[in-house]
Design a protein around this motif. Structure first.
Motif, PDB file in Angstrom:
ATOM      1  N   LYS A  84       0.880  -1.163  -0.097  1.00 58.71           N
ATOM      2  CA  LYS A  84      -0.105  -0.026  -0.001  1.00 58.71           C
ATOM      3  C   LYS A  84       0.928   1.269   0.140  1.00 58.71           C
ATOM      4  N   ALA A  85       1.970   1.220   0.768  1.00 57.69           N
ATOM      5  CA  ALA A  85       2.892   2.318   0.995  1.00 57.69           C
ATOM      6  C   ALA A  85       3.656   2.554  -0.467  1.00 57.69           C
ATOM      7  N   GLN A  86       4.047   1.575  -1.069  1.00 58.68           N
ATOM      8  CA  GLN A  86       4.554   1.621  -2.424  1.00 58.68           C
ATOM      9  C   GLN A  86       3.564   2.131  -3.589  1.00 58.68           C
ATOM     10  N   ASP A  87       2.209   1.564  -3.290  1.00 59.03           N
ATOM     11  CA  ASP A  87       1.338   2.272  -4.288  1.00 59.03           C
ATOM     12  C   ASP A  87       1.135   3.606  -4.179  1.00 59.03           C
ATOM     13  N   GLU A  88       0.921   4.040  -2.812  1.00 60.67           N
ATOM     14  CA  GLU A  88       0.743   5.584  -2.641  1.00 60.67           C
ATOM     15  C   GLU A  88       1.969   6.237  -3.007  1.00 60.67           C
ATOM     16  N   THR A  89       3.232   5.764  -2.770  1.00 59.63           N
ATOM     17  CA  THR A  89       4.249   6.356  -3.310  1.00 59.63           C
ATOM     18  C   THR A  89       4.257   6.737  -4.758  1.00 59.63           C
ATOM     19  N   GLY A  90       3.908   5.679  -5.190  1.00 62.13           N
ATOM     20  CA  GLY A  90       4.105   5.580  -6.970  1.00 62.13           C
ATOM     21  C   GLY A  90       2.927   6.482  -7.287  1.00 62.13           C
ATOM     22  N   ALA A  91       1.938   6.695  -6.907  1.00 56.76           N
ATOM     23  CA  ALA A  91       0.699   7.507  -7.137  1.00 56.76           C
ATOM     24  C   ALA A  91       1.324   9.021  -6.803  1.00 56.76           C
ATOM     25  N   ARG A  92       1.885   9.128  -6.045  1.00 58.46           N
ATOM     26  CA  ARG A  92       2.624  10.469  -5.544  1.00 58.46           C
ATOM     27  C   ARG A  92       3.610  10.995  -6.668  1.00 58.46           C
ATOM     28  N   MET A  93       4.607  10.133  -6.963  1.00 59.31           N
ATOM     29  CA  MET A  93       5.425  10.316  -8.037  1.00 59.31           C
ATOM     30  C   MET A  93       4.688  10.649  -9.443  1.00 59.31           C
ATOM     31  N   THR A  94       3.657   9.841  -9.699  1.00 57.73           N
ATOM     32  CA  THR A  94       3.031  10.070 -10.796  1.00 57.73           C
ATOM     33  C   THR A  94       2.400  11.450 -10.709  1.00 57.73           C
ATOM     34  N   GLU A  95       1.872  11.842  -9.958  1.00 59.59           N
ATOM     35  CA  GLU A  95       1.360  13.080  -9.747  1.00 59.59           C
ATOM     36  C   GLU A  95       2.210  14.252  -9.975  1.00 59.59           C
ATOM     37  N   GLN A  96       3.596  13.845  -9.467  1.00 57.47           N
ATOM     38  CA  GLN A  96       4.771  14.774  -9.149  1.00 57.47           C
ATOM     39  C   GLN A  96       5.161  14.982 -10.730  1.00 57.47           C
ATOM     40  N   ARG A  97       5.566  13.844 -11.701  1.00 60.15           N
ATOM     41  CA  ARG A  97       5.825  13.817 -12.996  1.00 60.15           C
ATOM     42  C   ARG A  97       4.770  14.484 -13.779  1.00 60.15           C
ATOM     43  N   GLU A  98       3.623  14.442 -13.597  1.00 59.55           N
ATOM     44  CA  GLU A  98       2.561  15.060 -14.440  1.00 59.55           C
ATOM     45  C   GLU A  98       2.621  16.772 -14.267  1.00 59.55           C
ATOM     46  N   GLU A  99       2.838  17.141 -12.744  1.00 59.13           N
ATOM     47  CA  GLU A  99       3.009  18.518 -12.429  1.00 59.13           C
ATOM     48  C   GLU A  99       4.102  19.180 -13.190  1.00 59.13           C
ATOM     49  N   GLN A 100       5.358  18.211 -13.197  1.00 63.57           N
ATOM     50  CA  GLN A 100       6.537  18.739 -13.749  1.00 63.57           C
ATOM     51  C   GLN A 100       6.338  18.976 -15.429  1.00 63.57           C
ATOM     52  N   ARG A 101       5.732  17.811 -15.928  1.00 62.99           N
ATOM     53  CA  ARG A 101       5.293  18.036 -17.351  1.00 62.99           C
ATOM     54  C   ARG A 101       4.414  19.315 -17.795  1.00 62.99           C
ATOM     55  N   ARG A 102       3.386  19.631 -16.934  1.00 62.43           N
ATOM     56  CA  ARG A 102       2.511  20.659 -17.025  1.00 62.43           C
ATOM     57  C   ARG A 102       3.482  21.963 -16.949  1.00 62.43           C
ATOM     58  N   GLN A 103       4.270  22.071 -15.895  1.00 64.12           N
ATOM     59  CA  GLN A 103       5.095  23.140 -15.838  1.00 64.12           C
ATOM     60  C   GLN A 103       6.027  23.442 -17.094  1.00 64.12           C
ATOM     61  N   TYR A 104       6.773  22.265 -17.452  1.00 70.12           N
ATOM     62  CA  TYR A 104       7.672  22.317 -18.381  1.00 70.12           C
ATOM     63  C   TYR A 104       6.754  22.802 -19.815  1.00 70.12           C
ATOM     64  N   ALA A 105       5.414  22.486 -20.174  1.00 71.36           N
ATOM     65  CA  ALA A 105       5.022  22.931 -21.111  1.00 71.36           C
ATOM     66  C   ALA A 105       4.343  24.384 -21.006  1.00 71.36           C
TER      67      ALA A 105
END
Length: 122
Positions: A84-105
């Motif tokens: 569960k902790a790994q899944d939550e961490t993975g979800a947070r990392m995915t959200e962070q990557r998406e936010e970085q992509r939006r900022q990059y765009a």
């Protein structure tokens, strides 16, 4: 039952699983006595002793199996919490990557606007 620390509160068992194991052991102990009492008196003393010894071995084996089940359940719970902790961490990392992509765009759009404005002013 399982050797786990009970903490404060005066609980007899650390969990419902340990409570159930204790209840099963009491049930077996009660019925084991009646089962041993049913051994015919006519049997030779050596046969009676062997039956009693086998009953004890069976009880020990049942206790061992129950303890192993408790350990397996504990490990399963630990695995699930880690998963569960790994899944939550993975979800947070995915959200962070998406936010970085939006900022990059957004940054690229801003650069393109500035370059367009520079070209128009030339």
């Amino acid at each position: 039952m399982c050797g786990q620390h009970l903490g404060i509160g005066g609980n007899k068992f650390c969990s419902a699983k340990c409570s159930n194991v204790a209840r099963q052991r009491r049930y077996r102990a009660k019925h084991q006595k009646t089962a041993v009492a049913v051994v015919p008196e006519a049997l030779h003393e050596a046969q009676r002793a062997e039956i009693l010894r086998l009953h004890e071995q069976l009880e020990e084996a049942n206790n061992h199996v129950n303890n192993e089940r408790l350990r397996a359940d504990e490990w399963k719970e630990r695995f699930q919490s880690v998963r569960k902790a790994q899944d939550e961490t993975g979800a947070r990392m995915t959200e962070q990557r998406e936010e970085q992509r939006r900022q990059y765009a957004k940054a690229h759009e801003a650069i393109a606007r500035f370059q367009g404005a520079i070209e128009r002013h030339r």
